[in-house]
Design a protein around this motif. Structure first.
Motif, mmCIF file in Angstrom:
data_model
loop_
_atom_site.group_PDB
_atom_site.id
_atom_site.type_symbol
_atom_site.label_atom_id
_atom_site.label_comp_id
_atom_site.label_asym_id
_atom_site.label_seq_id
_atom_site.Cartn_x
_atom_site.Cartn_y
_atom_site.Cartn_z
ATOM 1 N N MET B 27 -11.457 86.084 34.669
ATOM 2 C CA MET B 27 -10.618 85.630 33.549
ATOM 3 C C MET B 27 -9.638 84.554 34.001
ATOM 4 O O MET B 27 -9.346 83.618 33.267
ATOM 5 C CB MET B 27 -9.871 86.807 32.929
ATOM 6 C CG MET B 27 -10.771 87.595 32.006
ATOM 7 S SD MET B 27 -9.908 88.571 30.786
ATOM 8 C CE MET B 27 -9.117 87.376 29.766
ATOM 9 N N MET B 30 -11.221 81.110 34.162
ATOM 10 C CA MET B 30 -11.564 80.407 32.913
ATOM 11 C C MET B 30 -10.588 79.261 32.709
ATOM 12 O O MET B 30 -9.415 79.360 33.066
ATOM 13 C CB MET B 30 -11.467 81.359 31.726
ATOM 14 C CG MET B 30 -12.627 82.320 31.659
ATOM 15 S SD MET B 30 -12.834 83.015 30.026
ATOM 16 C CE MET B 30 -11.300 83.791 29.742
ATOM 17 N N THR B 84 -1.035 87.900 22.219
ATOM 18 C CA THR B 84 -1.518 87.230 21.013
ATOM 19 C C THR B 84 -0.914 87.879 19.775
ATOM 20 O O THR B 84 -0.408 87.209 18.894
ATOM 21 C CB THR B 84 -3.061 87.310 20.941
ATOM 22 O OG1 THR B 84 -3.571 86.805 22.156
ATOM 23 C CG2 THR B 84 -3.604 86.503 19.794
ATOM 24 N N GLU B 280 -11.750 87.680 20.510
ATOM 25 C CA GLU B 280 -10.540 86.877 20.304
ATOM 26 C C GLU B 280 -9.636 86.918 21.531
ATOM 27 O O GLU B 280 -9.028 85.927 21.906
ATOM 28 C CB GLU B 280 -9.749 87.393 19.086
ATOM 29 C CG GLU B 280 -10.377 87.079 17.746
ATOM 30 C CD GLU B 280 -10.444 85.598 17.449
ATOM 31 O OE1 GLU B 280 -9.580 84.851 17.919
ATOM 32 O OE2 GLU B 280 -11.404 85.193 16.757
ATOM 33 N N ILE B 282 -10.450 87.351 24.640
ATOM 34 C CA ILE B 282 -10.984 86.548 25.747
ATOM 35 C C ILE B 282 -10.726 85.065 25.476
ATOM 36 O O ILE B 282 -10.265 84.326 26.339
ATOM 37 C CB ILE B 282 -12.483 86.839 25.969
ATOM 38 C CG1 ILE B 282 -12.650 88.270 26.474
ATOM 39 C CG2 ILE B 282 -13.099 85.856 26.967
ATOM 40 C CD1 ILE B 282 -14.067 88.773 26.493
ATOM 41 N N ILE B 283 -10.989 84.653 24.238
ATOM 42 C CA ILE B 283 -10.802 83.247 23.873
ATOM 43 C C ILE B 283 -9.332 82.846 24.021
ATOM 44 O O ILE B 283 -9.009 81.760 24.497
ATOM 45 C CB ILE B 283 -11.272 83.010 22.408
ATOM 46 C CG1 ILE B 283 -12.782 83.167 22.309
ATOM 47 C CG2 ILE B 283 -10.838 81.651 21.885
ATOM 48 C CD1 ILE B 283 -13.586 82.153 23.096
ATOM 49 N N ASN B 285 -7.098 84.248 25.906
ATOM 50 C CA ASN B 285 -6.532 84.615 27.211
ATOM 51 C C ASN B 285 -5.543 85.759 27.135
ATOM 52 O O ASN B 285 -4.555 85.800 27.867
ATOM 53 C CB ASN B 285 -5.847 83.402 27.833
ATOM 54 C CG ASN B 285 -6.431 83.092 29.186
ATOM 55 O OD1 ASN B 285 -6.872 83.997 29.885
ATOM 56 N ND2 ASN B 285 -6.425 81.828 29.560
#
Lengths: 575, 322
Positions: B27, B30, B84, B280, B282-283, B285
């Motif tokens: 992760m 990325m 998030t 979501e 993962i996208i 972070n």
């Protein structure tokens, strides 16, 4: 066999009778309006919220001192008046050799939190204290930092003087200076302020989001499930009088492809601006008109500027004649007509027509109409000669070839890419398309300037905002400055940098306009960026919704949600 | 058997620890961290803001230090905080895990209840029209893309014939009694379950059919018939039990996915499950959410594989772990 035929006939009959046409009986009433959003939201703490969907919804429950209305004019919300030098509520003064500003803000008399507690300047002072705490993860601290001190009137807690640390012309444009309910949040802040992210993790906005005392707008939150829905009900203490719709429910429908199905099945009554993509809206608009469906598809040109960044480190693109040839070779009106039905206007530069600073006067900026011959001439001048294979080569035998990158999966951008590839091919430029997932494209390629030729994406601006971040020499992202700044093309014009530094400090409106127009001249003349079009905001509303207007800028339609009402469907039917 | 289970549990713990580190490392590899994403979304962020936020989120620390901080938090019983959604992870994931479990379990149950009898029937009627029909149904189920089926189901059963809701998990904004709530939840489950089950039914039918055909061709089936045992007894006790080994493997893998979520189905039906949340996270972070989801998935796979190993011994006494 007879049974099968009968079943098919019955099924067909059901299908035909249930295909919706304009029906007034299913229209929503003032009792309830269900709105679909395709984006997720976070909790409603205004200090830390950053998602667009949250801001859109927050405006239903929270108000600030001022806001930009649908006509792109500033209007007071919680403030009685916007202080200015002209109306005498603000004054310039010098302290320790620094020119500063004092402005008097007075909150409307009946402003209250949703639990009936008075909303006063103390709530703004407390918000500033929270914002400046090093343990709170506020993204944009500058809004609060620019105010050096808030002095509350001893006799009237709703009246206070903001002392600004610098004298800037736009000192009174503080729409993101939120208030926090001190009577609820102060004890939590005091307890957790030393712990990193401690306040936000324990704030009532996180632990008890349905507490009405957290909100001061026309609605309060009565139910909230992250990732699913939020229910808003009228706030009896709202200073602007009762909202007309009893209850608004927002639902997250993250797959934009099923938004229309949800709308037509009655799961939602309306699709917010954070919903359909442009191509979906265009197709749906045709269906609405063709089948007489009871919806309005609203298109409003916005401040979102779709453009092509040219990486000026690329030796081919360092020659301004090549950059100009690239613009001349694009038929932008043709592009917007062919792909967007003319609903997204071609762009001239980074400022949109909604911005008071906008100009398309050819005496002030360089305008590039579609002229393929002129493009070819410029390339000839730059010694890029056309060969038999249809491409241009320089004296070293290098082919004029560019890579254009954008976000993979964005159908509209991918269509535009193909259009550009075709147009540039016609003047002898070979274009390679190389797309990346948004996460890679925005997380590394653009902000670390790793695109080698052209990058297509959009900027969102606010009216009359200084474009320093994307145009100044010192805002070119580098490893040394932690990759901050958004000047991704790497364009450096010392005069422009100097003008942008002056812009914030210029109080004369006409002089400010002259400054920004000079900046626009250099911007359009040197072409570090190719303007494509201004995107339109889209929403879908039921035909009986009144008082609703798409603003086209970042201050959403929900800032005036108390004006929305739904006309009685029965009356409409009888008319 | 006990020592086998203890040994496997220790191995499971080691595998989870190692995988958690590699996942954390991946992760961090990325492109872009949470602050990078904020920068691209907000042109007003200054370099001071960037520095302050990186320090506050601990992103200025080496990966090993960050991983250790995360492990320490998890071991203290705190799953962390979602950057998030700005809420604690357990608060965010708890209801979604339950929703996902209900959806996946319902779909699995429906699949098993339909697929096993169909698979057995196809095996017993091998080469007949019935067998071909069942096979065709199975292949159709396997071949139809779930997102397409989901959209067709919405158009037919939510718009044309409005029997079921197009999306969501339950009716919002109304007070329902327990019975009404149960009925309401079932109404919202019908279309996503149908969409999810069809593919599993196809797969299970094919596995059951082939395992049963193989089992029914064995000598002991002929012996059982010669002994005059009843046909149902032969099928269930002698045939189906011996066909269970491959079925246990595939069912164990299916059960391990009960909490992982079905991203496409959940997204199309706006079902508030964990699948779309993980995607979501993962996208965007959102490390804490993504890592907890990953840990749950890994643990479920390892635990159900262990369970499958134990069940092999139950189904076939010739398999021993002593």
């Amino acid at each position: 066999m007879r049974k099968i035929i009968t079943s098919i006939f019955v099924f067909g009959l059901i299908v035909l009778t249930t295909v919706p046409t304009k029906s007034y009986s299913n229209l929503p009433t003032n009792e309830e309006l269900q709105v679909g959003l395709s984006q997720e939201f976070e909790n409603f703490n205004p200090m830390i919220m950053s998602m667009l969907a949250t801001t859109w919804m927050y405006n239903m429950v929270g108000r600030t001192l001022m806001v930009l209305n649908e006509d792109a004019e500033w209007e007071p919300q919680l403030a009685k008046k916007i202080p200015s030098l002209e109306n005498g509520l603000a004054e310039r003064f010098t302290e320790d050799g620094v020119e500063k500003i004092r402005a008097v803000w007075e909150i409307v008399d009946n402003a209250k939190w949703g639990d009936g507690t008075d909303l006063t300047c103390r709530d703004f002072k407390f918000a500033r204290e929270v914002a400046l705490a090093p343990t709170v993860a506020i993204t944009e601290r500058e809004t609060y930092e620019q105010v050096e001190e808030i002095i509350i009137d001893e006799n009237n807690p709703r009246r206070c003087t903001f002392k600004y640390k610098e004298a800037k012309w736009n000192f009174n444009q503080i729409p993101k200076f939120y208030a926090l309910p001190e009577h609820l949040e102060r004890p939590i802040f005091e307890k957790y302020k030393e712990q990193p992210e401690g306040y936000e993790q324990h704030s009532l906005y996180t632990t008890s989001p349905t507490n009405p005392g957290l909100y001061n707008g026309p609605y309060v939150v009565t139910e909230m499930t992250l990732g699913s829905h939020t229910i808003f009900e009228r706030n009896p203490y709202f200073f602007g009088g009762p909202a007309k719709i009893n209850r608004i429910i927002t639902k997250v429908i993250s797959n934009t492809g099923t938004l229309e199905a949800n709308l037509r099945s009655g799961t939602i009554d309306m699709i917010s601006v954070l919903g359909m993509s442009f191509d979906q809206a265009l197709a749906f608009n045709q269906r609405v008109q063709g089948r007489n469906l009871p919806y309005n598809v609203n298109f409003q040109p916005s401040l979102v500027y779709e453009h092509l960044d040219l990486n000026l480190d690329n030796p081919f693109l360092q020659d301004v004649r090549v950059r100009k040839a690239l613009v001349y070779a694009i038929d932008r009106p043709g592009l917007t007509n062919a792909l967007f039905g003319g609903k997204q206007p071609p762009a001239y530069h980074n400022l949109a027509p909604l911005d008071p600073w906008f100009t398309n006067d050819p005496k002030k900026i360089v305008v590039y109409p579609y002229r393929r011959r002129e493009a070819a001439r410029l390339l000839d001048d730059a010694r890029w000669k056309l060969r038999n294979d249809g491409f241009r080569y320089n004296e070293n035998g290098e082919r004029l070839e560019l890579t254009i990158m954008t976000t993979a999966g964005n159908q509209v951008r991918e269509l535009v890419q193909v259009y550009l590839q075709d147009q540039w091919r016609s003047i002898g430029i070979r274009v390679r398309i190389q797309n990346e997932p948004p996460r890679v494209f925005f997380g590394q390629t653009t902000n670390r300037r790793r695109f080698t030729g052209v990058a297509m994406y959009a900027w969102v601006s606010s009216p009359e905002s200084n474009p320093r971040s994307s145009l100044s020499c010192d805002r070119i992202p580098t490893e040394e400055n932690g990759w901050s700044g958004q000047n991704y093309p790497g364009w450096c014009n010392e005069r422009v940098t100097e003008l942008l530094e002056k812009l914030d400090l210029e109080f004369d409106e006409q002089k400010r306009l002259n400054i920004i127009h000079e900046v626009l001249y250099h911007y359009t003349n040197e072409v570090p960026v190719i303007p494509l079009y201004y995107r339109s905001d889209i929403s879908v509303t039921p035909i009986n919704l009144r008082g609703y207007q798409l603003p086209g800028h970042q201050f959403s339609a929900t800032n005036h949600v108390e004006r929305w009402y739904l006309e009685d469907p029965k009356k409409m039917e009888n008319r | 058997m006990t020592s086998f289970i203890i040994r496997r549990l220790i191995q499971t713990g080691i595998v989870i620890t190692l995988l958690s580190f590699f996942c954390y490392l991946l992760m961090t590899l990325m492109p872009g961290d949470p602050v990078d994403l904020m920068i691209s979304a907000n042109p007003n962020i200054t370099s001071e803001d960037i520095e302050r936020l990186r320090a506050l989120y601990g992103l200025d620390q080496p990966v090993l230090v960050r991983y250790w901080n995360w492990v320490s938090t998890i071991l203290s019983g705190d799953l962390g905080y979602s950057r998030t959604y700005r809420v604690p992870v357990q608060e965010l994931m708890g209801p979604r895990l339950i929703n996902t479990f209900i959806l996946s379990a319902a779909a699995l149950l429906v699949s098993i209840l339909i697929a096993l009898p169909l698979g057995i029937l196809a095996a017993l009627k091998k080469g007949t029209r019935l067998d071909y029909s069942i096979n065709m149904f199975a292949f159709t189920g396997i071949s139809i893309p779930s997102f397409w089926l989901a959209i067709v189901l919405i158009i037919v059963f939510a718009i044309w014939i409005p029997l079921f809701p197009a999306s969501g998990t339950r009716t919002v904004g109304v007070d329902l009694s327990f019975g009404e709530l149960l009925f309401d939840r079932i109404r919202y489950l019908v279309l996503p379950v149908l969409s999810l089950s069809l593919m599993s039914i196809g797969t299970f039918v094919r596995f059951t059919r082939s395992a049963m055909i193989e089992a029914m061709a064995n000598d002991y089936i002929r012996t059982a018939r010669a002994k005059g045992l009843s046909w149902p007894r032969i099928i269930v006790i002698h045939g189906f039990r011996n066909a269970l080994i491959p079925l246990i493997t595939i069912l164990a893998l299916s059960f391990s996915g009960l909490f992982s979520g079905a991203i496409i189905t959940e997204t199309v039906f706006s079902y508030q499950g964990v699948g779309s949340l993980v995607y979501e996270s993962i996208i965007s972070n959102d490390f804490n959410v993504a890592m907890v989801a990953f840990m749950i998935s890994v643990s479920m796979v390892l635990i159900f594989n262990l369970l499958a190993d134990i069940l092999y011994g139950v189904a076939d006494p010739r398999i021993s772990y002593s």
